[in-house]
Design a protein around this motif. Structure first.
Motif, PDB file in Angstrom:
ATOM      1  N   ARG A 131       0.834  -1.199   0.000  1.00 21.30           N
ATOM      2  CA  ARG A 131       0.000   0.000   0.000  1.00 21.30           C
ATOM      3  C   ARG A 131       0.866   1.245   0.000  1.00 21.30           C
ATOM      4  O   ARG A 131       1.822   1.351   0.770  1.00 21.30           O
ATOM      5  CB  ARG A 131      -0.931   0.018   1.215  1.00 21.30           C
ATOM      6  N   VAL A 132       0.518   2.177  -0.863  1.00 24.58           N
ATOM      7  CA  VAL A 132       1.124   3.506  -0.892  1.00 24.58           C
ATOM      8  C   VAL A 132      -0.016   4.501  -1.065  1.00 24.58           C
ATOM      9  O   VAL A 132      -0.609   4.597  -2.146  1.00 24.58           O
ATOM     10  CB  VAL A 132       2.142   3.663  -2.043  1.00 24.58           C
ATOM     11  N   GLY A 133      -0.360   5.197   0.006  1.00 28.67           N
ATOM     12  CA  GLY A 133      -1.479   6.125  -0.064  1.00 28.67           C
ATOM     13  C   GLY A 133      -2.761   5.415  -0.463  1.00 28.67           C
ATOM     14  O   GLY A 133      -3.141   4.406   0.139  1.00 28.67           O
ATOM     15  N   GLU A 134      -3.407   5.912  -1.523  1.00 27.37           N
ATOM     16  CA  GLU A 134      -4.663   5.321  -1.987  1.00 27.37           C
ATOM     17  C   GLU A 134      -4.457   4.153  -2.949  1.00 27.37           C
ATOM     18  O   GLU A 134      -5.425   3.594  -3.461  1.00 27.37           O
ATOM     19  CB  GLU A 134      -5.515   6.398  -2.672  1.00 27.37           C
ATOM     20  N   ARG A 146      -6.534   1.844  -7.239  1.00 22.18           N
ATOM     21  CA  ARG A 146      -6.222   3.178  -6.735  1.00 22.18           C
ATOM     22  C   ARG A 146      -7.549   3.860  -6.413  1.00 22.18           C
ATOM     23  O   ARG A 146      -8.411   3.981  -7.291  1.00 22.18           O
ATOM     24  CB  ARG A 146      -5.427   3.991  -7.742  1.00 22.18           C
ATOM     25  N   MET A 165       6.470   0.312  -5.413  1.00 20.72           N
ATOM     26  CA  MET A 165       5.719   0.369  -4.162  1.00 20.72           C
ATOM     27  C   MET A 165       6.552  -0.134  -2.994  1.00 20.72           C
ATOM     28  O   MET A 165       6.477   0.400  -1.881  1.00 20.72           O
ATOM     29  CB  MET A 165       4.426  -0.446  -4.282  1.00 20.72           C
ATOM     30  N   PRO A 169       8.649   5.867  -0.314  1.00 22.53           N
ATOM     31  CA  PRO A 169       8.736   6.930  -1.333  1.00 22.53           C
ATOM     32  C   PRO A 169      10.149   7.158  -1.858  1.00 22.53           C
ATOM     33  O   PRO A 169      10.446   8.199  -2.433  1.00 22.53           O
ATOM     34  CB  PRO A 169       8.264   8.155  -0.548  1.00 22.53           C
ATOM     35  N   MET A 211       1.011   9.997  -9.127  1.00 23.89           N
ATOM     36  CA  MET A 211       1.805   9.341  -8.091  1.00 23.89           C
ATOM     37  C   MET A 211       3.205   8.985  -8.591  1.00 23.89           C
ATOM     38  O   MET A 211       4.171   9.025  -7.837  1.00 23.89           O
ATOM     39  CB  MET A 211       1.106   8.064  -7.616  1.00 23.89           C
ATOM     40  N   SER A 224       2.635   9.445  -2.394  1.00 25.75           N
ATOM     41  CA  SER A 224       1.252   9.217  -2.012  1.00 25.75           C
ATOM     42  C   SER A 224       0.431  10.500  -1.990  1.00 25.75           C
ATOM     43  O   SER A 224      -0.795  10.430  -1.990  1.00 25.75           O
ATOM     44  CB  SER A 224       1.188   8.565  -0.627  1.00 25.75           C
ATOM     45  N   HIS A 225       1.093  11.665  -2.004  1.00 24.48           N
ATOM     46  CA  HIS A 225       0.367  12.937  -1.918  1.00 24.48           C
ATOM     47  C   HIS A 225       0.843  13.884  -3.009  1.00 24.48           C
ATOM     48  O   HIS A 225       2.007  13.897  -3.379  1.00 24.48           O
ATOM     49  CB  HIS A 225       0.550  13.584  -0.548  1.00 24.48           C
TER      50      HIS A 225
END
Length: 229
Positions: A131-134, A146, A165, A169, A211, A224-225
């Motif tokens: 998992r990375v963010g959404e 996603r 992933m 990051p 992303m 992730s942002h």
């Protein structure tokens, strides 16, 4: 592949960097046990190459802490001049996965590390969801989503996504991605760019922010942002 080298002999460390970096490996190194333990706690590695005779915290103690304190399943290859059966038994009892005696062949070390990582990935895929963010990727079913929407890729695209992933990051060098997909038999054409373009189309085009980021001339990373640079 990302390796952690815990070895206090600078000549051996230099030889490992000279051999592995041109192959696309990413290496971190520590010259004592406590620094090695700290790096293992902070970062995710595909394998650890561990000397037994280390200042501060010896290799056996360090391996036990990797297993029992950090609860890491990362493959550990002990690299040491100690060659008796009792030494090898102690190493395996401490949690090592393999044991190579100095002096050693760099080619043999490479082969052993690849085998360890293959086995580790094969045994962990059944229950591994990255998992990375959404973004979520179930490596056992090759199902990626996603924000709840399916991300459909080719087999190579899934391999690239898994690597990105796993490292996120952090920046992933081009050579590391090529090694992940093709090993030492890399294509002459710029096939990596084509596959990453397809990955970007599936991963980012339908969504409000990208992303997958490119660092020109160096590599790629997953963020992730939208505001993380």
């Amino acid at each position: 592949m990302r390796l952690l080298i815990i070895e206090d002999n600078p000549d051996i460390v230099a030889n490992l960097y000279e051999f592995f970096e041109p192959k696309g490996y990413v290496l971190d190194s520590a010259s004592n046990g406590y620094t090695g333990l700290g790096l293992a706690a902070q970062h995710q590695y595909d394998a650890v190459v561990l000397d037994l005779m280390l200042p501060g915290l010896n290799g056996l103690e360090l391996c036990q802490k990797l297993r029992n304190v950090l609860n890491l399943a990362t493959p550990v290859l002990m690299l040491t001049a100690r060659d008796t059966l009792a030494d090898k038994v102690s190493g395996f009892d401490a949690g090592a996965d393999d044991y190579l005696v100095k002096p050693f062949s760099l080619v043999e070390l490479d082969i052993r590390l690849k085998a360890l990582v293959r086995r580790a990935r094969g045994s962990s895929t059944a229950s591994t969801v990255l998992r990375v963010g959404e973004l979520s990727f179930d490596t056992s079913t090759y199902t990626a989503t996603r924000a709840g929407k399916p991300v459909v890729l080719t087999k190579t695209g899934y391999v690239l996504l898994r690597c990105l992933m796993r490292e996120a990051p952090r920046l992933v060098p081009r050579d590391m991605l090529e090694q992940e997909v093709w090993g030492d038999d890399r294509p002459d054409s710029d096939a990596l760019r084509t596959h990453l373009h397809a990955l970007r189309q599936a991963l980012d085009k339908p969504f409000p922010f990208a992303m997958l980021r490119t660092v020109p001339g160096i590599g790629y990373k997953l963020l992730s942002h939208d505001d993380a640079h």
